[in-house]
Design an enzyme around this catalytic site. Sequence first.
Site, PDB file in Angstrom:
ATOM      1  N   PRO A   2      -2.747 -33.375 -29.307  1.00  0.00           N
ATOM      2  CA  PRO A   2      -1.733 -32.394 -29.317  1.00  0.00           C
ATOM      3  C   PRO A   2      -0.568 -32.955 -30.116  1.00  0.00           C
ATOM      4  CG  PRO A   2      -2.178 -33.150 -27.131  1.00  0.00           C
ATOM      5  CD  PRO A   2      -3.011 -33.863 -27.860  1.00  0.00           C
ATOM      6  N   GLU A   3      -0.467 -32.016 -31.345  1.00  0.00           N
ATOM      7  CA  GLU A   3       0.802 -32.372 -32.247  1.00  0.00           C
ATOM      8  C   GLU A   3       1.778 -31.623 -31.733  1.00  0.00           C
ATOM      9  OE1 GLU A   3       0.776 -34.774 -34.507  1.00  0.00           O
ATOM     10  OE2 GLU A   3      -1.300 -35.382 -34.596  1.00  0.00           O
TER      11      GLU A   3
END
Length: 271
Positions: A2-3
């Site tokens: 997840p960014e």
Amino acid sequence: MPELPEVEVTRLSFAERIRGARVNAVRVGKPLRWPLGQTPERIVGETVGAVSRRGKYLWVALERGGLLMHLGMSGSLSFGPIAGEPGPHDHFDLVTTRGTLRLTDPRRFGAVVWSPAADADPAARLLAGLGLEPFDARFDGAYLHAALRRRRVAVKSALLGGAIVVGAGNIYACEALWEAEIDPRTRSDRISRPRADALAEAVRSTLARAVELGGSTLRNYRNAEGTAGAFQLKAKVYGRAGKPCVRCGTTIRRVVQGARATFFCPGCQRR
Ligand SMILES: [Zn+2]
């Protein structure tokens, strides 16, 4: 992994719904990256306040203190009515009067850490060293130019480090550099002020667009898993090696920088 955009989309998915809810129970599963640092009894009965984001961390404010959450490599948060027993990868539940905030994390690099305040330890220590937020007004060409001049690494590596600006992970750094027509291998201290202006704008617009796209994905899937789902960036260069550049037609190249894959167009991205 997840960014920042996925984390922001996650925040938007539950921040308003959980605000004002009362904590009924806290369930801690298998150990995560760091211990909770507080007894569940101390958290039960608290009312949830605002949910904010700093870099890839979420801060869930409680009346006394709050929870700093990180999704690690493979984590996701869902919020809603949860009836079933936790699965093997569900390692934290914040059970509230409005639903359960659940962290699912197969690889367990994620974390939920209690802290007396976001600007007190342990939260402050974990958030120290983060660069500016991309949507912070202070993140502009002048700031970026000065920060890049203090380093002598490839401009892409400078972005990836996160100490200048947070959120420019591998995909987004590649995309922003394409947008700004800058070769990712250019030494950071050789980026001119006008190019730094263009790059700052490109980082901001790339991430804003990613949040927007992730947001639309989320709205479609909210009732299924409650998670953001696969983020689909309509990438211009990332993952497009061997294909023609959509701006100039030159074949996109893939190189490895600091053990990470970099995609760029040798035609229109200049040193
Ligand atoms: Zn091109």
